[in-house]
Design a protein around this motif. Sequence first.
Motif, PDB file in Angstrom:
ATOM      1  N   ARG A 188      27.630  30.079  -4.196  1.00  0.00           N
ATOM      2  CA  ARG A 188      27.627  31.065  -5.346  1.00  0.00           C
ATOM      3  C   ARG A 188      29.007  31.742  -5.070  1.00  0.00           C
ATOM      4  O   ARG A 188      28.854  32.457  -4.163  1.00  0.00           O
ATOM      5  N   GLU A 245      30.911  35.520  -6.705  1.00  0.00           N
ATOM      6  CA  GLU A 245      30.834  36.558  -7.566  1.00  0.00           C
ATOM      7  C   GLU A 245      32.033  37.524  -7.479  1.00  0.00           C
ATOM      8  O   GLU A 245      32.908  37.434  -6.532  1.00  0.00           O
ATOM      9  N   ALA A 272      33.694  31.482  -4.327  1.00  0.00           N
ATOM     10  CA  ALA A 272      32.971  30.308  -3.877  1.00  0.00           C
ATOM     11  C   ALA A 272      33.687  29.187  -2.760  1.00  0.00           C
ATOM     12  O   ALA A 272      33.035  28.824  -2.028  1.00  0.00           O
ATOM     13  N   SER A 325      29.745  25.537 -12.025  1.00  0.00           N
ATOM     14  CA  SER A 325      29.065  25.861 -13.300  1.00  0.00           C
ATOM     15  C   SER A 325      29.503  27.379 -13.179  1.00  0.00           C
ATOM     16  O   SER A 325      29.225  28.274 -12.539  1.00  0.00           O
ATOM     17  N   ASP A 326      29.661  27.877 -14.606  1.00  0.00           N
ATOM     18  CA  ASP A 326      29.944  29.267 -14.703  1.00  0.00           C
ATOM     19  C   ASP A 326      28.332  29.686 -15.051  1.00  0.00           C
ATOM     20  O   ASP A 326      27.719  29.561 -16.151  1.00  0.00           O
ATOM     21  N   THR A 327      27.766  30.524 -14.233  1.00  0.00           N
ATOM     22  CA  THR A 327      26.586  31.152 -14.628  1.00  0.00           C
ATOM     23  C   THR A 327      26.508  32.480 -15.336  1.00  0.00           C
ATOM     24  O   THR A 327      25.435  32.839 -15.439  1.00  0.00           O
ATOM     25  N   GLU A 379      30.068  35.100 -12.264  1.00  0.00           N
ATOM     26  CA  GLU A 379      29.386  34.468 -11.422  1.00  0.00           C
ATOM     27  C   GLU A 379      29.583  32.857 -11.544  1.00  0.00           C
ATOM     28  O   GLU A 379      29.324  32.432 -12.736  1.00  0.00           O
ATOM     29  N   VAL A 380      29.795  32.164 -10.579  1.00  0.00           N
ATOM     30  CA  VAL A 380      29.742  30.734 -10.565  1.00  0.00           C
ATOM     31  C   VAL A 380      28.922  30.179  -9.520  1.00  0.00           C
ATOM     32  O   VAL A 380      28.849  30.933  -8.293  1.00  0.00           O
ATOM     33  N   THR A 381      28.597  28.711  -9.733  1.00  0.00           N
ATOM     34  CA  THR A 381      27.880  28.106  -8.420  1.00  0.00           C
ATOM     35  C   THR A 381      28.803  26.824  -8.321  1.00  0.00           C
ATOM     36  O   THR A 381      29.171  26.282  -9.467  1.00  0.00           O
ATOM     37  N   ARG A 434      29.541  22.900  -5.878  1.00  0.00           N
ATOM     38  CA  ARG A 434      28.976  22.180  -4.943  1.00  0.00           C
ATOM     39  C   ARG A 434      30.261  21.399  -4.412  1.00  0.00           C
ATOM     40  O   ARG A 434      30.956  20.629  -5.210  1.00  0.00           O
TER      41      ARG A 434
END
Length: 227
Positions: A20, A22, A152, A174-176, A215-217, A219
């Motif tokens: 993640r 931030e 990230a 992903s943009d969380t 915040e993004v996640t 992989r």
Amino acid sequence: MTTPQPSPHPTPEAPQVAVRGEARLDVDPEIARIAVTVSARGTDRAATLSDLTRRNTLALDLVKSYGDAVEKLETGAFSITPEPGRHGRGERIRAYQGRVHLTVELTDFTALGELTTRLADLELTRVDGPWWALRPDSPSYAEARRTAVGEAVQRARAYAEALGTSLAALLELSDTGLVPPPAAGGGLRMAFAADASDTPPPLELEPQLQTVTAEVTARFTMAPPAL
């Protein structure tokens, strides 16, 4: 020749790392909003409406005199309300109350204090605000996203290096959450007496910093580490 695509499922040959990123930025506001309420009250409906129209025109002309410092001027709700008598029967009207609500958006904060004071000095005129904000298309939002993505990647690379390997490919980003700053301000409410002989000095208003968070996640696949 088709380039093989990384599998979305982790395997010993293509292990994955999920992280993640931030970002939290404190930036200067770009706009300031104030709310202006122009009022009139009297026992005669037509006279009350005439007073309200005159005061509203004065407020509008004053705002417009600041030219490019004002980015937006909008008229909101208008009302003229009869006030029934407190005693007696029937539909006897004691007075009429009129109001017009204006919203003013400024980009020149030097002019903000002066305009706010001058508006509040008008007859039966109330000023609320300012509310500090960023524009919807502010570059600060894009900067927060870039910072979150960079964190990230840096975090994923640190995990890979801890295993003695390196990142191979990005599988998912992903943009969380991009959180705009809440409307800040509103603590000011001003109204001066209608018979004031001198215009009060301009207010000194300090812009309030705006906090933007993103915040993004993500992989990534990694080259197989030698464990």
